[in-house]
Design a protein around this motif. Sequence first.
Motif, PDB file in Angstrom:
ATOM      1  N   VAL A  26       2.529   9.059 -12.717  1.00  0.00           N
ATOM      2  CA  VAL A  26       3.987   8.825 -11.685  1.00  0.00           C
ATOM      3  C   VAL A  26       3.129   7.943 -10.795  1.00  0.00           C
ATOM      4  O   VAL A  26       3.740   7.176  -9.854  1.00  0.00           O
ATOM      5  CB  VAL A  26       4.130  10.213 -11.743  1.00  0.00           C
ATOM      6  N   VAL A  27       2.034   7.870 -10.067  1.00  0.00           N
ATOM      7  CA  VAL A  27       1.143   7.285  -9.188  1.00  0.00           C
ATOM      8  C   VAL A  27       0.653   6.037  -9.186  1.00  0.00           C
ATOM      9  O   VAL A  27       1.134   5.112  -8.387  1.00  0.00           O
ATOM     10  CB  VAL A  27      -0.135   8.014  -8.915  1.00  0.00           C
ATOM     11  N   HIS A  28       0.347   5.472 -10.383  1.00  0.00           N
ATOM     12  CA  HIS A  28       0.595   4.032 -10.838  1.00  0.00           C
ATOM     13  C   HIS A  28       2.302   3.423 -10.662  1.00  0.00           C
ATOM     14  O   HIS A  28       1.878   2.666 -10.063  1.00  0.00           O
ATOM     15  CB  HIS A  28       0.021   4.138 -12.264  1.00  0.00           C
ATOM     16  N   HIS A  29       2.724   4.046 -10.924  1.00  0.00           N
ATOM     17  CA  HIS A  29       3.781   3.619 -10.942  1.00  0.00           C
ATOM     18  C   HIS A  29       4.264   3.747  -9.326  1.00  0.00           C
ATOM     19  O   HIS A  29       5.286   2.372  -9.203  1.00  0.00           O
ATOM     20  CB  HIS A  29       5.020   4.240 -12.078  1.00  0.00           C
ATOM     21  N   ILE A  30       4.037   4.462  -9.480  1.00  0.00           N
ATOM     22  CA  ILE A  30       4.953   4.223  -7.405  1.00  0.00           C
ATOM     23  C   ILE A  30       3.671   3.517  -6.407  1.00  0.00           C
ATOM     24  O   ILE A  30       4.802   2.534  -5.848  1.00  0.00           O
ATOM     25  CB  ILE A  30       4.441   5.929  -6.984  1.00  0.00           C
ATOM     26  N   HIS A  31       2.756   3.011  -6.952  1.00  0.00           N
ATOM     27  CA  HIS A  31       1.890   2.028  -6.538  1.00  0.00           C
ATOM     28  C   HIS A  31       2.201   0.935  -6.712  1.00  0.00           C
ATOM     29  O   HIS A  31       2.392   0.394  -6.213  1.00  0.00           O
ATOM     30  CB  HIS A  31       0.232   2.303  -6.855  1.00  0.00           C
ATOM     31  N   TYR A  32       2.489   0.836  -7.915  1.00  0.00           N
ATOM     32  CA  TYR A  32       3.458  -0.738  -8.165  1.00  0.00           C
ATOM     33  C   TYR A  32       4.661  -0.785  -8.230  1.00  0.00           C
ATOM     34  O   TYR A  32       4.858  -2.370  -7.683  1.00  0.00           O
ATOM     35  CB  TYR A  32       2.861  -0.906  -9.829  1.00  0.00           C
ATOM     36  N   SER A  33       5.701  -0.230  -8.724  1.00  0.00           N
ATOM     37  CA  SER A  33       6.703  -0.624  -8.036  1.00  0.00           C
ATOM     38  C   SER A  33       7.722   0.363  -7.430  1.00  0.00           C
ATOM     39  O   SER A  33       9.254   0.592  -6.839  1.00  0.00           O
ATOM     40  CB  SER A  33       7.442  -0.176  -9.211  1.00  0.00           C
ATOM     41  N   GLY A  34       7.092   0.803  -6.154  1.00  0.00           N
ATOM     42  CA  GLY A  34       7.712   2.462  -5.126  1.00  0.00           C
ATOM     43  C   GLY A  34       7.448   1.789  -4.259  1.00  0.00           C
ATOM     44  O   GLY A  34       7.885   3.130  -3.288  1.00  0.00           O
ATOM     45  N   ARG A  35       6.393   1.404  -3.461  1.00  0.00           N
ATOM     46  CA  ARG A  35       5.820   1.464  -2.140  1.00  0.00           C
ATOM     47  C   ARG A  35       6.468   1.048  -1.440  1.00  0.00           C
ATOM     48  O   ARG A  35       7.293  -0.103  -1.721  1.00  0.00           O
ATOM     49  CB  ARG A  35       4.639   0.896  -1.910  1.00  0.00           C
ATOM     50  N   THR A  36       6.820   1.329  -0.020  1.00  0.00           N
ATOM     51  CA  THR A  36       7.832   0.523   0.711  1.00  0.00           C
ATOM     52  C   THR A  36       6.602  -0.220   1.680  1.00  0.00           C
ATOM     53  O   THR A  36       5.447   0.337   2.088  1.00  0.00           O
ATOM     54  CB  THR A  36       8.249   1.075   1.743  1.00  0.00           C
ATOM     55  N   LYS A  37       7.581  -1.413   2.478  1.00  0.00           N
ATOM     56  CA  LYS A  37       6.059  -2.382   2.784  1.00  0.00           C
ATOM     57  C   LYS A  37       5.859  -1.845   4.213  1.00  0.00           C
ATOM     58  O   LYS A  37       6.310  -2.183   5.553  1.00  0.00           O
ATOM     59  CB  LYS A  37       5.853  -3.261   2.688  1.00  0.00           C
ATOM     60  N   ARG A  38       7.324  -0.850   4.371  1.00  0.00           N
ATOM     61  CA  ARG A  38       8.584  -0.885   5.843  1.00  0.00           C
ATOM     62  C   ARG A  38       7.907   0.565   6.719  1.00  0.00           C
ATOM     63  O   ARG A  38       7.895   0.404   7.968  1.00  0.00           O
ATOM     64  CB  ARG A  38       9.878  -1.178   5.964  1.00  0.00           C
ATOM     65  N   GLY A  39       6.859   0.600   6.313  1.00  0.00           N
ATOM     66  CA  GLY A  39       6.723   2.571   7.023  1.00  0.00           C
ATOM     67  C   GLY A  39       5.003   3.137   6.241  1.00  0.00           C
ATOM     68  O   GLY A  39       4.554   2.356   5.528  1.00  0.00           O
ATOM     69  N   TRP A  40       4.966   4.233   6.435  1.00  0.00           N
ATOM     70  CA  TRP A  40       4.309   5.200   5.509  1.00  0.00           C
ATOM     71  C   TRP A  40       4.640   5.395   3.627  1.00  0.00           C
ATOM     72  O   TRP A  40       5.438   5.707   3.892  1.00  0.00           O
ATOM     73  CB  TRP A  40       3.094   6.054   6.385  1.00  0.00           C
ATOM     74  N   ASN A  41       3.892   5.704   3.139  1.00  0.00           N
ATOM     75  CA  ASN A  41       3.570   5.976   1.699  1.00  0.00           C
ATOM     76  C   ASN A  41       3.327   7.395   1.426  1.00  0.00           C
ATOM     77  O   ASN A  41       1.965   7.191   1.222  1.00  0.00           O
ATOM     78  CB  ASN A  41       3.682   5.118   0.441  1.00  0.00           C
ATOM     79  N   ARG A  42       4.086   8.729   1.306  1.00  0.00           N
ATOM     80  CA  ARG A  42       2.407   9.975   1.382  1.00  0.00           C
ATOM     81  C   ARG A  42       3.492  10.322   0.128  1.00  0.00           C
ATOM     82  O   ARG A  42       4.726  10.165  -0.132  1.00  0.00           O
ATOM     83  CB  ARG A  42       3.235  10.971   2.400  1.00  0.00           C
ATOM     84  N   ILE A  43       2.289  10.708  -0.705  1.00  0.00           N
ATOM     85  CA  ILE A  43       3.012  11.956  -2.009  1.00  0.00           C
ATOM     86  C   ILE A  43       2.061  12.953  -2.540  1.00  0.00           C
ATOM     87  O   ILE A  43       0.890  13.091  -1.541  1.00  0.00           O
ATOM     88  CB  ILE A  43       1.554  10.750  -3.206  1.00  0.00           C
TER      89      ILE A  43
END
Length: 600
Positions: free
Chosen positions: A240-257
Amino acid sequence: MWIPLFTTSLWNTNTIHLWKTKYIQRRASPLYLPLLERRSSSAPRFTIPCIQAVQVDTSTDSQWNNAPLEEPLMTTTSERPSVAKQNNNHLGNTLDPSLMDSVKKRKQRAKEEPLCIVVVGASGDLAKKKTFPALFSLYYHDLLPNDFLIVGYARRPMSQEDFRNSIMESLTCRVIDGPQCQQKMDEFLPKCHYMSGMYNKTEDFVRLDQLLNNFEQSFPNTRVDRLYYLAVPSQVFEDVVHHIHYSGRTKRGWNRIVMEKPFGKDTTSYLQLRNSLRNCISEDEIYRIDHYLGKELVQNLMVLRFANYLFEPLWNRDHIASIQIVFKENFGVEGRAGYFDEYGIIRDIMQNHLLQVMALLGMEQPVTLHAEDIRDEKVKFLRCIRPLKASDFVLGQYRDRQNPQRSYLSEPGIVNNSHTPTFAACVFQVNNRRWSGVPFLMKAGKALDERKAEIRIQFQSVPGGLFSQIVSSHLPHNELVIRVQPDEAIYMRILSKAPGFTSRLEEARLNLFYRTAWEDSKDIPDAYERLILDVIHGEKSLFIRDDELEVAWNIFTPALKEMELTQDAWKPILYDYGGRGPVESDYLAAKYGVQWSEGD
Ligand SMILES: NC(=O)C1=CN([C@@H]2O[C@H](COP(=O)(O)OP(=O)(O)OC[C@H]3O[C@@H](n4cnc5c(N)ncnc54)[C@H](OP(=O)(O)O)[C@@H]3O)[C@@H](O)[C@H]2O)C=CC1
Ligand SMILES: O=C1O[C@H](COP(=O)(O)O)[C@@H](O)[C@H](O)[C@H]1O
């Protein structure tokens, strides 16, 4: 040379009135204090030459505050800024106005920035029972950002309607169950969407990203943040984290998991998981949740210990005979086989929730209330615990003789003949000066006689026979009980004279029942509300640091490995659904001269 007189119980402001020392070798350990003097107006003055002292930083430890330092011993007043701060306000840095200001600004910003929340594993028990109700409650209390979108993600196919119906069943308004509550639910549910997808498929995460992007596009000129909540077993984290990193991050704010416990299955799998996640996310972005740290009474432990004069002087091996930490549930695994059968009760409850409670009970006073200082102390304490062996445990598994369908082995999804324990009791030894010889007993079980989580601190028995003519047996131990749930309470069991002409002694209680002591105790936020809000605010003190976890796994791994290697020897003992668990746990406690405290 150690002089027994100088034990920790004397080594404090109560007993040492005045220090005088020359020639301090500051960096040498041990320190040699050529001259130590104790002076008192009534007692004769004496001098003990050449005492060997341990090198400690006394700067913020309450046992040293206010000690008159004629010639400073290990620090100078100017080197003790935090002491001055603590003397000014009892909560130390938390009341620092500049800090309060920045916290306020952070909260304000969090309210204004639109947020996407993705609950991965949304079809599961945790999501339904805890995550969605907590999100709703935050919404109800107007604590979520003004604009937000919630997406439930899991493999199971489900229509939007079925998904909303399933979460609706568990939403409550805690206090006002009236029309306003219904109205808030009607507003909240349309903001929740479901997406079915695999945990290891890029195209599914790309679809998820598109959904989140659509929401973000409605806010062209502001930052938009993303919070991923992983309500899935940890074997899925890597994908899951791998896919969030490659396809699920926003560049417009923070990402927290946010990641649920247990994080890995032992030291090796934990380290492997940690290293692999480090390629995708930074420590700043990870929130390892342990919801017991968000429980009201667990939050109160540090206050109880360090904000009261009463307890700390007694909080050690000289006065405490044993400590019990107990978790009981009166229901079984109920549809959670997919997760539970892989992990079992030791990894599910003991290695995380109960060990965290134990750390807060056993650690030394932190230097400040800052997250890092508290976590430093917890790690120090955990490192003093002797790693467990299989023989430190009693394991059990529930069965229901009246209704065999309710037995653990009959749960759909449990492997045939599973040896997974649903009950465990164990004893810890802590090798440090404060706790050496005090057994810490832990017990956790499902399908027992009641639902309860509590801590019991049993004090030593009273020496001398003053009351032996009135009470034939030993006087019972005083006991401090901290009931985490249900019905939060702190009470002390004491002996008292029964009122009237009698000289009979009776057990009585000094009570702090939250229900009656505080009017708004009905409105205590659920642990998950507090913790999810902390994630949104970027506040990490109640989350687990990576080194804490490593030490926690080091304590349990030897026993877990031994149980796996000699499975037949460690087959869990069957116990009855709704009972007290295996009687063998009583024998285990008895080996240490302890009886599990039951009832009130
Ligand atoms: N339940 C609770 O009260 C609490 C649970 N937790 C933690 O939350 C996590 C999830 O627990 P919980 O919701 O109870 O467990 P569930 O068994 O309900 O699992 C949650 C979801 O994860 C998916 N899943 C389950 N097993 C597997 C598997 N072996 N491989 C891949 N996906 C799987 C399933 O979704 P699908 O098949 O649809 O993809 C399931 O709906 C655990 O780590 C647990 O420790 C923490 C605190 C409380
Ligand atoms: O983490 C977990 O906790 C719950 C119990 O949580 P509580 O807040 O209701 O005490 C437990 O049922 C579950 O097995 C475990 O994964």
